[in-house]
Design an enzyme around this catalytic site. Structure first.
Site: not given
Length: 437
Positions: A115, A120, A149, A437
């Site tokens: 948080r 990001r 996402y 991956f």
């Protein structure tokens, strides 16, 4: 390296740090970002982020062989890594053929540092670098949790289906013709060449499939004992043609189980690939006829897997659809021209993209079926309005612009534009990416 404790000047979930992480700004003060030096730097962060389950030395060797330090990032606090992002240079089949894509994996933040906008910022830095270096135009990733996402412009580009075929539902709708096919069951190491040959032959069949070199093939057949969960070692069923050439393979394992003194082993299928329909039906017929097996479960099949048409009773296989690969356009024009289209398209897209602002604005996309596409900025009136997440959802041909419009995520600004564009973006068969991956 083991100390990734919380910064003492910021309390989790409060104050500026929490507002920065949730509101889309830059990461909280006190953090530094750099490229990774080695895979070992990720260890302590991943251990904490995934509940205190450290990677074994064997698994670390497999994923470490794939690691690309110059493409990977770490966030540090007090000089110690506390968040990670691994980057990979990959080649993926898109509609029309293979193309370079940027793989993203192991995006993790140690619990005391959540948080604070670290995820990001790591993604922003990775995407910005790809843009500035004119590297891969498309970024792809698998997500541990589906809701993460989309806010960063990644759309659900492919889905997978899980099937579990009980003993009473193994009948096929038609007869399986062997046509000189033979079967062998060996270890993945013994089947190395056959697996590589069949997979390579299947690469062009579906968008989403990744080219596998030796290191990625090792990842695909990894058989860490700690990951077996009571099942036996990984086995490989190989189907060969009359000339001895490999035509299909299945990776699977068996977990012992008994019911009323009768064997009902759980057979778990990791992946199945075949060069032709006859070999595909034959390998599945062989899996379902395996001695001792009760339910035969495949957790990750293409959403339009032929097995669902082979089974006479697909309902009893309880097919369950889930999300799989996520994609986003790094550079919108290059991403949309990296693929071909299924129908003629001439459309002006008005795109919103907060994460990659260089993609914002109106773009005219023109293409003929199977041919090259052109995508340029334009001042013309928009036909469709959509966000970066929606573009990502249709990049591989799996998502539907029409469905997104019904959900209120895509707006049709010119009558008829939605139907035409939706038909152009869709691809048959559906995309699928079994490689982690």
């Amino acid at each position: 390296m083991a100390d990734v404790g919380a910064p003492k000047d910021v309390r989790p979930g409060t104050g500026t740090a929490a507002r920065t992480g949730a509101g889309g700004g830059r990461a909280a003060a006190g953090y530094t970002f750099r490229t990774a030096a080695e895979w070992a730097e990720f260890g302590a962060v991943l251990d904490l982020a995934y509940g205190g389950h450290p990677h074994s030395p064997a698994h670390s060797a497999v994923v470490g062989a794939l690691f690309e330090p110059k493409r990977s990032l770490v966030a540090c606090y007090g000089g110690r890594p506390c968040a990670t992002l691994a980057g990979y240079a990959l080649e993926m089949t898109l509609p029309g053929g293979p193309a370079p894509v940027a793989g993203i994996g192991y995006v993790a933040v140690a619990p005391p540092h959540r948080r604070r906008g670290l995820m990001r910022e790591l993604l922003r830095k990775a995407l910005t670098a790809l843009h500035e270096e004119r590297a891969e135009p498309v970024a792809v990733l698998h997500s541990t949790e589906p809701g993460i996402y989309g806010r960063f412009g990644f759309g659900l580009a492919s889905q997978a289906v899980e099937v579990s075929v009980p003993p009473e539902a193994r009948a096929f709708a038609g007869e399986v013709v062997a046509a000189g096919l033979t079967l062998d069951v060996v270890s993945p190491d013994e089947a190395h060449a056959a697996v590589a040959d069949v997979y390579r032959a299947c690469l062009s069949q579906r968008p989403g499939l990744l080219r596998r070199d030796a290191a990625w093939q090792r990842r695909a057949v990894e058989d860490e004992p700690a990951g077996r969960h009571g099942a036996g070692r990984l086995l490989c069923m190989v189907v060969s043609g009359p000339g001895g050439d490999a035509r299909a393979y299945a990776l699977y394992r068996l977990r012992p189980a008994w019911e009323r003194s009768r064997p009902r082993y759980a057979l778990s299928v990791r992946e199945v690939f075949a060069c032709d329909p006859a070999a595909y039906a034959f390998v599945w017929r062989s899996l379902l006829d395996t001695d001792l097996a009760g339910a035969v479960t495949a957790a990750c099949c293409p959403v339009d897997d032929p097995l669902l048409a082979l089974l006479d009773d697909p309902r009893s296989a309880a097919p369950t659809v889930r999300d799989q690969l996520y994609a986003r356009a790094v550079d919108l024009d290059r991403a949309l021209t990296a693929r071909t289209y299924s129908a003629p398209v001439d459309v002006v897209l008005e795109v919103r993209d907060v994460m990659c602002p260089w993609n914002e604005g109106r773009w005219r996309l023109c293409a003929e079926p199977g041919g090259g596409a052109v995508c340029v900025r334009t001042g013309a009136a928009a036909d469709l309005a959509l966000g970066a997440r929606d573009v990502g959802a249709v990049l591989l041909g799996g998502g539907s612009l029409a469905q997104l419009a019904l959900a209120g995520r895509v707006a049709e600004l010119r009558p008829g534009a939605l139907r035409a564009a939706s038909a152009a973006f869709r691809h048959d068969p559906a995309p699928y990416c079994p490689t982690a991956f």
